[in-house]
Design a protein around this motif. Structure first.
Motif, mmCIF file in Angstrom:
data_model
loop_
_atom_site.group_PDB
_atom_site.id
_atom_site.type_symbol
_atom_site.label_atom_id
_atom_site.label_comp_id
_atom_site.label_asym_id
_atom_site.label_seq_id
_atom_site.Cartn_x
_atom_site.Cartn_y
_atom_site.Cartn_z
ATOM 1 N N ASP A 1 0.827 -1.205 0.000
ATOM 2 C CA ASP A 1 0.000 0.000 0.000
ATOM 3 C C ASP A 1 0.864 1.259 0.000
ATOM 4 O OD1 ASP A 1 -2.421 -1.465 0.178
ATOM 5 O OD2 ASP A 1 -2.065 -1.762 2.315
ATOM 6 N N LEU A 2 0.332 2.294 -0.630
ATOM 7 C CA LEU A 2 0.982 3.601 -0.629
ATOM 8 C C LEU A 2 0.323 4.487 0.417
ATOM 9 C CD1 LEU A 2 1.116 4.161 -4.481
ATOM 10 C CD2 LEU A 2 3.095 3.869 -2.988
ATOM 11 N N GLY A 3 1.139 5.284 1.089
ATOM 12 C CA GLY A 3 0.577 6.156 2.111
ATOM 13 C C GLY A 3 1.450 7.369 2.342
ATOM 14 N N VAL A 4 0.964 8.226 3.218
ATOM 15 C CA VAL A 4 1.708 9.430 3.583
ATOM 16 C C VAL A 4 1.462 9.703 5.068
ATOM 17 C CG1 VAL A 4 -0.176 10.955 2.813
ATOM 18 C CG2 VAL A 4 2.138 11.858 2.999
ATOM 19 N N ILE A 5 2.541 9.985 5.801
ATOM 20 C CA ILE A 5 2.424 10.361 7.212
ATOM 21 C C ILE A 5 2.301 11.880 7.285
ATOM 22 C CG2 ILE A 5 3.605 10.404 9.455
ATOM 23 C CD1 ILE A 5 4.990 7.755 8.583
ATOM 24 N N HIS A 6 1.289 12.354 8.000
ATOM 25 C CA HIS A 6 1.066 13.803 8.090
ATOM 26 C C HIS A 6 1.808 14.423 9.268
ATOM 27 C CE1 HIS A 6 -1.945 13.310 5.018
ATOM 28 N NE2 HIS A 6 -2.597 12.439 5.765
ATOM 29 N N GLY A 7 2.001 13.652 10.329
ATOM 30 C CA GLY A 7 2.671 14.202 11.500
ATOM 31 C C GLY A 7 2.677 13.206 12.644
ATOM 32 N N GLU A 8 3.195 13.645 13.773
ATOM 33 C CA GLU A 8 3.261 12.792 14.966
ATOM 34 C C GLU A 8 3.028 13.641 16.208
ATOM 35 O OE1 GLU A 8 6.108 9.264 16.826
ATOM 36 O OE2 GLU A 8 6.926 10.596 15.298
ATOM 37 N N ASP A 9 2.158 13.154 17.087
ATOM 38 C CA ASP A 9 1.859 13.790 18.379
ATOM 39 C C ASP A 9 1.159 15.149 18.271
ATOM 40 O OD1 ASP A 9 3.061 11.607 19.523
ATOM 41 O OD2 ASP A 9 4.871 12.650 20.204
ATOM 42 N N ASP A 10 0.764 15.580 17.071
ATOM 43 C CA ASP A 10 0.173 16.922 16.976
ATOM 44 C C ASP A 10 -1.103 16.967 16.122
ATOM 45 O OD1 ASP A 10 1.335 16.520 14.504
ATOM 46 O OD2 ASP A 10 2.636 18.292 14.568
ATOM 47 N N CYS A 11 -1.828 15.855 16.038
ATOM 48 C CA CYS A 11 -3.100 15.885 15.317
ATOM 49 C C CYS A 11 -4.089 16.755 16.088
ATOM 50 C CB CYS A 11 -3.677 14.479 15.142
ATOM 51 S SG CYS A 11 -5.249 14.446 14.239
ATOM 52 N N ALA A 12 -4.936 17.464 15.365
ATOM 53 C CA ALA A 12 -5.924 18.354 15.994
ATOM 54 C C ALA A 12 -6.894 17.603 16.909
ATOM 55 C CB ALA A 12 -6.710 19.103 14.914
ATOM 56 N N CYS A 13 -6.995 16.260 16.746
ATOM 57 C CA CYS A 13 -7.921 15.495 17.598
ATOM 58 C C CYS A 13 -7.359 15.276 18.998
ATOM 59 C CB CYS A 13 -8.261 14.146 16.951
ATOM 60 S SG CYS A 13 -6.950 12.903 17.080
ATOM 61 N N GLY A 14 -6.039 15.515 19.186
ATOM 62 C CA GLY A 14 -5.439 15.399 20.511
ATOM 63 C C GLY A 14 -4.787 14.060 20.817
ATOM 64 N N ARG A 15 -4.980 13.078 19.941
ATOM 65 C CA ARG A 15 -4.365 11.755 20.184
ATOM 66 C C ARG A 15 -2.890 11.804 19.794
ATOM 67 N NH1 ARG A 15 -9.405 11.111 17.979
ATOM 68 N NH2 ARG A 15 -10.912 9.982 19.292
ATOM 69 N N LEU A 16 -2.048 11.181 20.629
ATOM 70 C CA LEU A 16 -0.615 11.138 20.325
ATOM 71 C C LEU A 16 -0.319 9.985 19.363
ATOM 72 C CD1 LEU A 16 1.055 11.897 23.797
ATOM 73 C CD2 LEU A 16 0.288 13.485 22.010
ATOM 74 N N GLY A 17 0.883 10.012 18.791
ATOM 75 C CA GLY A 17 1.289 8.992 17.832
ATOM 76 C C GLY A 17 1.239 9.531 16.409
ATOM 77 N N LYS A 18 1.681 8.707 15.471
ATOM 78 C CA LYS A 18 1.680 9.121 14.066
ATOM 79 C C LYS A 18 0.267 9.069 13.498
ATOM 80 C CE LYS A 18 6.393 7.529 13.233
ATOM 81 N NZ LYS A 18 7.172 6.411 12.689
#
Length: 347
Positions: free
Chosen positions: A309-326
């Motif tokens: 599968d192809l994918g893209v990581i947007h970030g880590e520990d800073d999603c607007a939903c508040g959950r930590l992790g990638k």
């Protein structure tokens, strides 16, 4: 330090920061590397000539029975849902099966709550009644039935709409929270499109639809995630829609889409995106091949997997939903799946 299953289950799902999570994963994965080298002769041979432990590519599970347990200890054999060609075969002992099941439970309860909700299964009852080896689709439905109550199956055995069952479910539960589950393309083509054609609309007051199983057919039909969600809102009312990503080769590990449209890696697993040609890790917002690590597979060497599968990581520990992790997105399948790891040179 290697953690016991009970210790693994005590970990918070989305609350370890990058430093804490990488330290935990490094020790657990290193333990599994050595465990599988000792207990799986095929894994040992696949790693020969690799400078460091190489992730296994998913097609290897279609070619070989990769197992780290004896035939006597095999509790269950899972097969992937591939419609063409060979399927992956995954051997589970009772300990691994139980750990995967409990991790899945803990992850889903985070999103659904602990109370079992009335459930609409967007599939046919016949799917789970086939006596032959259990397909990934059937296993997925069986697994999800545990999280709902009073299951209603929205489709007839020939995959047409069972409008009577849907009407009954709506009449009974329109004012209470509900749980709906199905595979993306089936939800779209056999359920939502048929409701639209029949001019049927329901206005549930609250609920959640969890769907997964790849966007390949959806992309062929030119249906985006936004269009999918808009049509569900029109047809079903106040149902929050969450995609999920997972595979039979790492059963129990599930990546669920948050309110902001991102898939999240829970504490027991991690994602890296790598260059298809060099297998070198890529930075955030760079598209590449998805590599998944999971600390759950102990009965078979599926802890480091190079997917197709192809994918893209947007970030880590800073999603607007508040959950930590990638947090990340899956972009689709590799054309003709040309990824090769070091261990793929084995024949």
């Amino acid at each position: 330090m290697h953690l016991s299953n009970e210790q693994l289950l005590e970990l918070p799902i989305y609350a370890l920061n990058k430093t804490q999570k990488q330290a935990f994963l490094a020790s657990q994965l290193s333990f599994l590397d050595n465990h599988h080298l000792q207990h799986c002769g095929m894994y040992q041979r696949l790693q020969q000539g690799c400078e460091s432990i190489s992730p296994l590519t998913v097609p290897l599970f279609k070619e070989f029975l990769l197992t780290s347990i004896t035939a006597e200890d095999q509790h269950r054999l899972l097969t992937s849902s591939g419609t063409q060609g060979p399927t992956s075969k995954i051997t589970l002992d009772s300990e691994t099966a139980q750990l995967q099941s409990r991790v899945l439970t803990k992850t889903l309860q985070h999103w659904l709550g602990k109370q079992r909700l009335p459930m609409l299964v967007i599939d046919a009852k016949a799917t789970i009644q086939k006596k032959a080896g259990m397909s990934a689709r059937a296993a997925g439905i069986q697994g999800m039935l545990f999280f709902g109550r009073d299951p209603h199956f929205a489709l007839n055995d020939d995959m047409t709409l069972n409008i009577e069952v849907i009407e009954q479910f709506f009449e009974k539960y329109k004012d209470t929270p509900v749980f709906m589950f199905g595979f993306t393309f089936i939800v779209w083509q056999q359920f939502i499109q048929q409701l639209v054609q029949m001019g049927k609309r329901y206005s549930f007051t609250q609920g959640m639809l969890l769907h997964g199983g790849g966007w390949k057919k959806m992309q062929q039909s030119a249906v985006s995630n936004d269009v999918f969600k808009q049509q569900i809102a029109q047809s079903l009312g106040a149902i929050s829609v969450h995609d999920y990503y997972g595979m039979v080769e790492q059963t129990g590990t599930i990546y669920i889409e948050c309110e902001h449209g991102h898939l999240h890696a829970p504490v027991w697993s991690d994602i890296t995106v790598v260059d298809a040609a060099t297998a070198e890790p890529l930075g955030n917002n760079q598209a590449g091949v998805i590599l998944l690590n999971s600390v759950l597979p102990k009965s078979y060497p599926g802890h480091r997997l190079l997917t197709e599968d192809l994918g893209v990581i947007h970030g880590e520990d800073d999603c607007a939903c508040g959950r930590l992790g990638k947090y990340f997105s899956v972009l689709g399948r590799l054309a003709k799946s040309q990824v090769r790891g070091c261990s793929d040179t084995f024949s």
